[in-house]
Design a protein around this motif. Structure first.
Motif, PDB file in Angstrom:
ATOM      1  N   PHE A 198      10.499   2.048  -5.081  1.00 35.74           N
ATOM      2  CA  PHE A 198      10.337   2.028  -6.535  1.00 35.74           C
ATOM      3  C   PHE A 198      10.909   3.306  -7.154  1.00 35.74           C
ATOM      4  N   ARG A 199      10.555   4.421  -6.572  1.00 33.79           N
ATOM      5  CA  ARG A 199      11.004   5.718  -7.099  1.00 33.79           C
ATOM      6  C   ARG A 199      12.522   5.839  -7.004  1.00 33.79           C
ATOM      7  N   LEU A 200      13.093   5.444  -5.858  1.00 29.57           N
ATOM      8  CA  LEU A 200      14.541   5.505  -5.696  1.00 29.57           C
ATOM      9  C   LEU A 200      15.238   4.569  -6.676  1.00 29.57           C
ATOM     10  N   ALA A 201      14.683   3.376  -6.871  1.00 27.36           N
ATOM     11  CA  ALA A 201      15.282   2.442  -7.825  1.00 27.36           C
ATOM     12  C   ALA A 201      15.277   3.023  -9.235  1.00 27.36           C
ATOM     13  N   ALA A 202      14.212   3.743  -9.585  1.00 28.05           N
ATOM     14  CA  ALA A 202      14.149   4.383 -10.905  1.00 28.05           C
ATOM     15  C   ALA A 202      15.225   5.449 -11.046  1.00 28.05           C
ATOM     16  N   ILE A 203      15.444   6.211  -9.976  1.00 31.88           N
ATOM     17  CA  ILE A 203      16.489   7.237  -9.998  1.00 31.88           C
ATOM     18  C   ILE A 203      17.868   6.580 -10.150  1.00 31.88           C
ATOM     19  N   LEU A 204      18.101   5.523  -9.379  1.00 29.40           N
ATOM     20  CA  LEU A 204      19.385   4.829  -9.454  1.00 29.40           C
ATOM     21  C   LEU A 204      19.598   4.185 -10.820  1.00 29.40           C
ATOM     22  N   GLN A 205      18.507   3.691 -11.410  1.00 31.51           N
ATOM     23  CA  GLN A 205      18.623   3.110 -12.747  1.00 31.51           C
ATOM     24  C   GLN A 205      19.012   4.177 -13.769  1.00 31.51           C
ATOM     25  N   GLY A 206      18.505   5.382 -13.584  1.00 31.07           N
ATOM     26  CA  GLY A 206      18.894   6.478 -14.463  1.00 31.07           C
ATOM     27  C   GLY A 206      20.379   6.756 -14.382  1.00 31.07           C
ATOM     28  N   ILE A 207      20.935   6.652 -13.163  1.00 30.95           N
ATOM     29  CA  ILE A 207      22.374   6.835 -12.995  1.00 30.95           C
ATOM     30  C   ILE A 207      23.136   5.719 -13.709  1.00 30.95           C
ATOM     31  N   ALA A 208      22.637   4.486 -13.554  1.00 31.73           N
ATOM     32  CA  ALA A 208      23.291   3.354 -14.218  1.00 31.73           C
ATOM     33  C   ALA A 208      23.323   3.541 -15.730  1.00 31.73           C
ATOM     34  N   LYS A 209      22.232   4.044 -16.280  1.00 32.38           N
ATOM     35  CA  LYS A 209      22.172   4.260 -17.734  1.00 32.38           C
ATOM     36  C   LYS A 209      23.164   5.335 -18.160  1.00 32.38           C
ATOM     37  N   ARG A 210      23.283   6.387 -17.359  1.00 37.76           N
ATOM     38  CA  ARG A 210      24.224   7.446 -17.710  1.00 37.76           C
ATOM     39  C   ARG A 210      25.663   6.944 -17.617  1.00 37.76           C
ATOM     40  N   VAL A 211      25.920   6.006 -16.708  1.00 41.70           N
ATOM     41  CA  VAL A 211      27.256   5.404 -16.649  1.00 41.70           C
ATOM     42  C   VAL A 211      27.556   4.688 -17.953  1.00 41.70           C
ATOM     43  N   SER A 237      28.550  12.005 -14.017  1.00 39.78           N
ATOM     44  CA  SER A 237      29.650  12.836 -13.538  1.00 39.78           C
ATOM     45  C   SER A 237      30.184  12.400 -12.180  1.00 39.78           C
ATOM     46  N   SER A 238      29.409  11.629 -11.390  1.00 38.64           N
ATOM     47  CA  SER A 238      29.821  11.244 -10.054  1.00 38.64           C
ATOM     48  C   SER A 238      30.854  10.129 -10.089  1.00 38.64           C
ATOM     49  N   ALA A 239      31.850  10.231  -9.202  1.00 39.81           N
ATOM     50  CA  ALA A 239      32.868   9.194  -9.103  1.00 39.81           C
ATOM     51  C   ALA A 239      32.282   7.889  -8.591  1.00 39.81           C
ATOM     52  N   ASN A 240      31.137   7.984  -7.889  1.00 45.10           N
ATOM     53  CA  ASN A 240      30.485   6.802  -7.335  1.00 45.10           C
ATOM     54  C   ASN A 240      29.313   6.334  -8.179  1.00 45.10           C
ATOM     55  N   ALA A 241      29.209   6.818  -9.408  1.00 47.85           N
ATOM     56  CA  ALA A 241      28.029   6.548 -10.225  1.00 47.85           C
ATOM     57  C   ALA A 241      27.844   5.066 -10.515  1.00 47.85           C
ATOM     58  N   ILE A 242      28.935   4.339 -10.769  1.00 47.90           N
ATOM     59  CA  ILE A 242      28.806   2.914 -11.085  1.00 47.90           C
ATOM     60  C   ILE A 242      28.244   2.159  -9.891  1.00 47.90           C
ATOM     61  N   GLU A 243      28.796   2.419  -8.714  1.00 43.93           N
ATOM     62  CA  GLU A 243      28.317   1.751  -7.500  1.00 43.93           C
ATOM     63  C   GLU A 243      26.868   2.130  -7.195  1.00 43.93           C
ATOM     64  N   THR A 244      26.542   3.410  -7.348  1.00 45.07           N
ATOM     65  CA  THR A 244      25.187   3.872  -7.061  1.00 45.07           C
ATOM     66  C   THR A 244      24.183   3.242  -8.015  1.00 45.07           C
ATOM     67  N   GLY A 245      24.515   3.222  -9.285  1.00 46.98           N
ATOM     68  CA  GLY A 245      23.607   2.635 -10.256  1.00 46.98           C
ATOM     69  C   GLY A 245      23.368   1.159 -10.015  1.00 46.98           C
ATOM     70  N   ALA A 246      24.387   0.461  -9.542  1.00 47.90           N
ATOM     71  CA  ALA A 246      24.257  -0.974  -9.298  1.00 47.90           C
ATOM     72  C   ALA A 246      23.288  -1.281  -8.166  1.00 47.90           C
ATOM     73  N   ARG A 247      22.968  -0.305  -7.367  1.00 47.76           N
ATOM     74  CA  ARG A 247      22.054  -0.507  -6.241  1.00 47.76           C
ATOM     75  C   ARG A 247      20.588  -0.527  -6.666  1.00 47.76           C
ATOM     76  N   ALA A 248      20.305  -0.201  -7.905  1.00 49.09           N
ATOM     77  CA  ALA A 248      18.915  -0.143  -8.360  1.00 49.09           C
ATOM     78  C   ALA A 248      18.189  -1.458  -8.118  1.00 49.09           C
ATOM     79  N   ARG A 249      18.820  -2.567  -8.447  1.00 50.72           N
ATOM     80  CA  ARG A 249      18.191  -3.871  -8.269  1.00 50.72           C
ATOM     81  C   ARG A 249      17.912  -4.152  -6.788  1.00 50.72           C
ATOM     82  N   ARG A 250      18.898  -3.866  -5.917  1.00 51.63           N
ATOM     83  CA  ARG A 250      18.722  -4.165  -4.505  1.00 51.63           C
ATOM     84  C   ARG A 250      17.597  -3.324  -3.900  1.00 51.63           C
ATOM     85  N   VAL A 251      17.513  -2.068  -4.296  1.00 47.46           N
ATOM     86  CA  VAL A 251      16.444  -1.212  -3.774  1.00 47.46           C
ATOM     87  C   VAL A 251      15.087  -1.674  -4.293  1.00 47.46           C
ATOM     88  N   ALA A 252      15.009  -2.045  -5.568  1.00 47.02           N
ATOM     89  CA  ALA A 252      13.751  -2.549  -6.130  1.00 47.02           C
ATOM     90  C   ALA A 252      13.301  -3.807  -5.404  1.00 47.02           C
TER      91      ALA A 252
END
Length: 285
Positions: A239-252, A258-273
């Motif tokens: 849950f906590r990791l998914a929240a962090i990843l969702q924050g990245i998705a929102k910043r995208v 700033s991360s080159a992998n931010a889009i891919e990382t943010g998209a993982r929020a659903r899978r981790v949840a």
């Protein structure tokens, strides 16, 4: 870099905990100076040693032999256990966080941060947000917790299976050690494509300990007979990791990631949840 969520990138806290831990020989880079004057380079910063060594991103350690892989995982386990045995009061960190009610406070914090960055409905996150605070396991402990203790936040000695430095302390605080350890243990319950996990890998063939053996080693090093409610702690961390990843998705979406992998990382929020929801099913029995 845009507006950061509250408490993100608190370099003064990183500097403080790393300085204290280095003083007792725990493997962190040596710190030299902290500057809180934004006028110098545009933000607060601190100076630390550059630690020579190896950084592993792939938890299967493809470039190592099986015996070397097992040694790396044992060193990692010993380092996590050592952190959780540190007497934080003795090194001047008794006020580094609030002892007690760690899970309740963390769930509330990350629920709010998740809602603040929510871009689509994820039913699994709704389930986790509802169930976790109402089912916190009994008992409480307080140690230093790293908050992001995983393989790629450790620099290993250039040739020896030894942790030369643990880095990235921005989420560290005083908290429950089993929350910290279970975050570290998530790799055994997540697939590689979800978040650098080991699920589905031939661990015996790779020479990497399975979850049972890894938990047993940590328990032996910290004086535990076992870990009750492990599925809960894993669900909480997903849950906590998914929240962090969702924050990245929102910043995208906001154009501030700033991360080159931010889009891919943010998209993982659903899978981790959704992986977290599967741990809930196990915790519920």
């Amino acid at each position: 870099m845009g507006v950061l969520l509250k408490s993100a990138h608190a370099v003064d806290r990183e500097y403080r905990v790393m300085t204290a831990l280095h003083g007792i020989g725990f493997p962190v880079p040596r710190t030299h100076a902290l500057c809180l004057d934004d006028a110098v380079i545009g933000s607060a910063f601190f100076v630390m040693d550059c630690v020579d060594g190896r950084l592993f991103w792939d938890p299967t350690l493809p470039d190592l032999a099986p015996t070397a892989r097992g040694a790396v995982y044992d060193a990692m386990n010993a380092t996590v256990a050592a952190l959780h045995r540190v007497d934080f009061a003795a090194i001047g960190l008794s006020d580094y966080g609030r002892p007690g009610n760690y899970f309740a406070r963390q769930i509330d914090r990350w629920s709010k941060q998740y809602r603040a960055s929510e871009t689509e409905r994820i039913a699994a996150m709704d389930d986790l947000i509802d169930w976790l605070p109402a089912n916190i396991p009994p008992g409480d402990e307080t140690t230093i917790v790293h908050g992001d203790m995983r393989l790629d936040n450790m620099i290993f000695h250039p040739s020896e299976p030894r942790v030369a430095a643990v880095i990235d302390w921005e989420l560290s605080t005083l908290g429950h050690p089993l929350g910290d350890f279970a975050y570290h243990l998530m790799a055994w319950r997540l697939e590689g494509e979800t978040f650098r996990g080991l699920l589905g890998c031939d661990l015996a063939g790779l020479g990497i300990p399975d979850e049972r053996a890894y938990v047993a080693a940590y328990c032996a090093r910290t004086g535990r007979t076992g870990i009750a409610h492990l599925d809960y702690y894993l669900a909480y961390n997903m849950f906590r990791l998914a929240a962090i990843l969702q924050g990245i998705a929102k910043r995208v979406l906001d154009g501030t990631a700033s991360s080159a992998n931010a889009i891919e990382t943010g998209a993982r929020a659903r899978r981790v949840a959704e992986a977290g929801a599967r741990q809930l099913d196990r915790a519920r029995g």
